[in-house]
Scaffold this motif. Structure first.
Motif, short mmCIF file in Angstrom:
data_model
loop_
_atom_site.label_atom_id
_atom_site.label_comp_id
_atom_site.label_asym_id
_atom_site.label_seq_id
_atom_site.Cartn_x
_atom_site.Cartn_y
_atom_site.Cartn_z
N UNK A 80 0.83 -1.21 0.00
CA UNK A 80 0.00 0.00 0.00
C UNK A 80 0.87 1.26 0.00
N UNK A 81 2.20 1.08 -0.08
CA UNK A 81 3.09 2.22 -0.21
C UNK A 81 3.66 2.74 1.11
N UNK A 82 3.53 1.97 2.17
CA UNK A 82 4.02 2.44 3.47
C UNK A 82 5.43 1.93 3.74
N UNK A 83 6.19 2.69 4.54
CA UNK A 83 7.52 2.20 4.94
C UNK A 83 7.35 1.37 6.20
N UNK A 84 7.91 0.15 6.16
CA UNK A 84 7.65 -0.82 7.23
C UNK A 84 8.95 -1.36 7.81
N UNK A 85 9.01 -1.46 9.13
CA UNK A 85 10.13 -2.13 9.79
C UNK A 85 9.58 -3.27 10.63
N UNK B 142 -10.98 -5.77 17.52
CA UNK B 142 -12.18 -5.71 16.69
C UNK B 142 -12.08 -6.61 15.48
N UNK B 143 -13.10 -6.58 14.63
CA UNK B 143 -13.16 -7.49 13.48
C UNK B 143 -12.06 -7.24 12.45
N UNK B 144 -11.45 -6.07 12.43
CA UNK B 144 -10.36 -5.81 11.50
C UNK B 144 -9.01 -5.88 12.18
N UNK B 145 -8.97 -6.51 13.39
CA UNK B 145 -7.75 -6.67 14.19
C UNK B 145 -7.24 -5.34 14.75
N UNK B 146 -8.12 -4.34 14.82
CA UNK B 146 -7.78 -3.09 15.48
C UNK B 146 -7.99 -3.27 17.00
N UNK C 48 -5.70 3.84 19.41
CA UNK C 48 -5.61 4.28 18.03
C UNK C 48 -4.30 3.81 17.39
N UNK C 49 -4.41 3.23 16.20
CA UNK C 49 -3.26 2.79 15.42
C UNK C 49 -2.43 1.68 16.07
N UNK C 50 -3.04 0.99 17.01
CA UNK C 50 -2.41 -0.24 17.52
C UNK C 50 -3.22 -1.42 17.04
N UNK D 67 -5.88 -3.32 7.28
CA UNK D 67 -6.47 -2.40 8.25
C UNK D 67 -5.51 -1.26 8.58
N UNK D 68 -4.23 -1.61 8.71
CA UNK D 68 -3.23 -0.58 9.03
C UNK D 68 -3.14 0.43 7.88
N UNK D 69 -3.07 -0.10 6.65
CA UNK D 69 -2.97 0.79 5.49
C UNK D 69 -4.16 1.76 5.46
N UNK D 70 -5.36 1.22 5.69
CA UNK D 70 -6.54 2.10 5.68
C UNK D 70 -6.49 3.12 6.81
N UNK D 71 -5.98 2.70 7.98
CA UNK D 71 -5.94 3.64 9.10
C UNK D 71 -4.98 4.79 8.82
N UNK D 72 -4.03 4.56 7.89
CA UNK D 72 -3.09 5.62 7.53
C UNK D 72 -3.48 6.26 6.20
N UNK D 73 -4.74 6.03 5.79
CA UNK D 73 -5.28 6.73 4.62
C UNK D 73 -4.85 6.15 3.29
N UNK D 74 -4.39 4.89 3.28
CA UNK D 74 -3.99 4.27 2.02
C UNK D 74 -5.06 3.32 1.51
#
Ligand SMILES: Cc1cc2nc3c(=O)[nH]c(=O)nc-3n(C[C@H](O)[C@H](O)[C@H](O)COP(=O)(O)OP(=O)(O)OC[C@H]3O[C@@H](n4cnc5c(N)ncnc54)[C@H](O)[C@@H]3O)c2cc1C
Ligand code: FES
Lengths: 407, 84
Positions: A26-31, A315-319, A323-325, A350-357
């Motif tokens: 989704x274009x995010x930088x990941x470590x 939650x159902x999307x593993x959130x 926030x953002x955990x 879910x993470x990508x969507x939470x960061x607007x991707x």
């Protein structure tokens, strides 16, 4: 040295690696950080024939492929990096690598599971190992834990590791019930052990044995179990003693023998003790989610027995309510690797969507893939896993109704 | 022989944990404070669930509720002072 990234993932097991791949897509930088030097988590020890996918499940190969795919997408994997703290701002404190602190926008905890201990007299002697260590020695390092090994604990993992050792040429003296004691509780009942056979029936290497295992598990009502005249059932070349329990491990400085006793159908020990010569004992008492980092991050914990004990509320999307955990894999409930992979994909989206991707996979498809993986898993660690997942969904709804969800 | 070690890190035996429970410990943290069980390098990863089962004899409804278990604290793993 401090370091910023969009997403940090703790745990390079299947859940963490797949989530990292999805977020990077989704274009995010990941470590990704893991305290073990090589990526793969518990996948590294897994090697068996999976009858449902008509092939061999080679966890090391899958790990290598996932790590390579992640690398090609620019994911940074830090091996040998232990996370010793998580801040309320989701920052991670690392030990073992030059990076001191990671400051991500979003955090995924995919820390997996830990093993339950089962104290029995002599369990601290060299030569007594837990089932996870036996699996790693056998399949990762190709080292036999002993020449003649007794396995104590009748559950899917113990049976599968017993068969793996048998195939690797180790003399498996048998698989018996764990010790009957105040600390093993329900584990030591023949009835329960027979029921657990159903959860591993698909792993038996040939059709006949599979059918036998299913028959034993499905047809033997508790009444039939109590009438069980015979003690031993052979599955895949390994004898299973449904009416025999380990009572002690002996040896001068290291394991030399194990003492066994018969178990009545109600779980009480009967008859004389007998001693068998073994030089290693492998104990299996089940797994529980490794929640330490989720706890110190401040995530609310709930107890759902069917998932394996204490788990972070999600939650159902593993959130999570923070926030953002996000959480994924065995940390959310004890299941097989296929489920962890599907959950990783879901968490990554879910993470990508939470960061607007935008993501290629829709939330509905990602959720469906998790339940499909559950149905097609050759392993069932927790017999009532679906009920556990439903209970978590309910707890999440209640939390939202109370308004504790920040998202 | 029957006095089996429960906390491997701190060498705490079954009898010491039972003693702590008789003295009034009703949850894992109480046993921990009385015996050091759970204070070792693994931070209770090995012994904590066993101690909880000993506390809940006969097994109770409470299960592994967050209140019955000890809280994780950082550092969650043995860490070099230089990294702190
Ligand atoms: C002993 C054992 C045997 C298993 N055998 C099988 C099997 O045969 N088949 C099967 O399908 N499933 C098996 N499982 C279940 C298995 O956990 C899942 O298949 C799958 O590996 C879960 O993936 P995960 O990504 O959630 O966690 P894992 O694969 O467990 O990965 C978690 C990773 O997080 C890392 N980690 C945890 N805490 C920290 C920290 N503080 N800092 C840095 N890194 C950290 C760990 O080093 C680990 O690599 C087994 C589990 C265990 C515990
Ligand atoms: S076994 Fe008790 S603290 Fe490690």
């Amino acid at each position: 040295m401090n370091d910023a990234c969009d997403v940090a993932v703790v745990g390079a097991g299947p859940a963490g690696l797949v989530a990292a791949i999805e977020a990077a897509r989704a274009g995010l930088s990941v470590t990704v950080v893991d305290e073990f030097p090589w990526p793969g988590g518990r996948l590294l020890g897994q090697l068996y024939t999976d009858p449902r996918s008509h092939g061999r499940w080679d966890g090391r190969k899958i790990s290598r492929q996932l790590a390579q795919e992640a690398g090609e997408l620019g994911v940074r994997i830090l091996g040998g990096a232990t996370v010793w703290a998580v801040g309320r701002d989701l920052s991670l404190e690392l030990s073992g690598v030059p990076v001191g602190t990671l400051r991500p926008q979003a955090l995924l905890l995919a820390t997996g599971a830990a093993e339950r201990a089962l104290p029995v007299p002599g369990w601290t002697k060299p030569g007594v190992v837990c089932v996870g260590a036996a699996q790693t020695f056998t399949n990762v390092h190709h080292v036999a834990i002993g020449r003649r090994v007794l396995v104590a604990g009748i559950d899917p993992l113990a049976l599968s590791v017993a068969m793996e050792m048998h195939h690797a040429g180790v003399d498996v003296a048998g698989v018996v019930l764990p010790p009957v004691s105040t600390t093993s509780g329900a584990l030591a009942s023949p009835e329960r052990a027979v029921a657990r056979l159903a959860d591993v029936a698909d792993l038996a290497p040939n059709g006949l044995l599979r059918a036998a295992a299913r028959l034993a598990a499905g047809k033997l009502s508790p009444l039939a179990v109590s009438a069980l005249r015979f003690d031993l059932v052979r599955v895949g070349g390994v004898s299973i003693g449904f009416r025999t329990a380990l009572v002690a491990v002996e040896g001068d400085g290291r394991v030399e023998s194990a003492t066994l006793r018969s178990v009545a159908p109600d779980g009480t020990l009967v008859g004389p003790e007998r001693r068998i010569e073994v030089d290693a004992v492998c104990i299996s008492a089940g797994l529980y989610p490794l929640t330490d980092l989720a706890e110190i991050a401040g995530c609310p914990m709930v107890e759902v027995e069917e998932l394996g004990g204490l788990v972070p509320l999600h939650g159902p999307g593993l959130e999570t309510p923070l926030e953002r955990l996000f959480v994924a894999g065995n940390l959310t409930g004890i299941e097989g690797a296929k489920v962890a992979i599907a959950q990783g994909r879901q968490a990554g989206c879910s993470i990508a969507r939470s960061l607007g991707r935008a993501t290629l996979v829709s939330p509905e498809d990602a959720a469906r893939a998790v339940s499909d993986a559950r149905t097609s898993s050759p392993f069932r660690f927790q017999p009532r896993i679906a009920a556990g997942r439903a209970a978590m969904a309910e707890l999440w709804q209640q939390a939202i109704a109370r308004g504790d969800q920040s998202a | 022989m029957n006095d089996v070690i429960i906390c491997r890190c701190e060498g705490v035996r079954l009898s010491e944990i039972e003693q702590a429970i008789r003295e009034g410990a009703s949850a894992v943290p109480g046993v921990k404070k009385r015996t050091r069980a759970g204070m070792g390098p693994c931070q209770g990863r090995v012994c904590q669930r066993v101690v909880l089962q000993l506390l809940q004899q006969p097994p109770s409804e409470a299960g592994e509720s967050p209140d019955a278990l000890q809280r994780s604290r950082s550092p969650v793993r043995p860490t070099l002072l230089g990294d702190l």
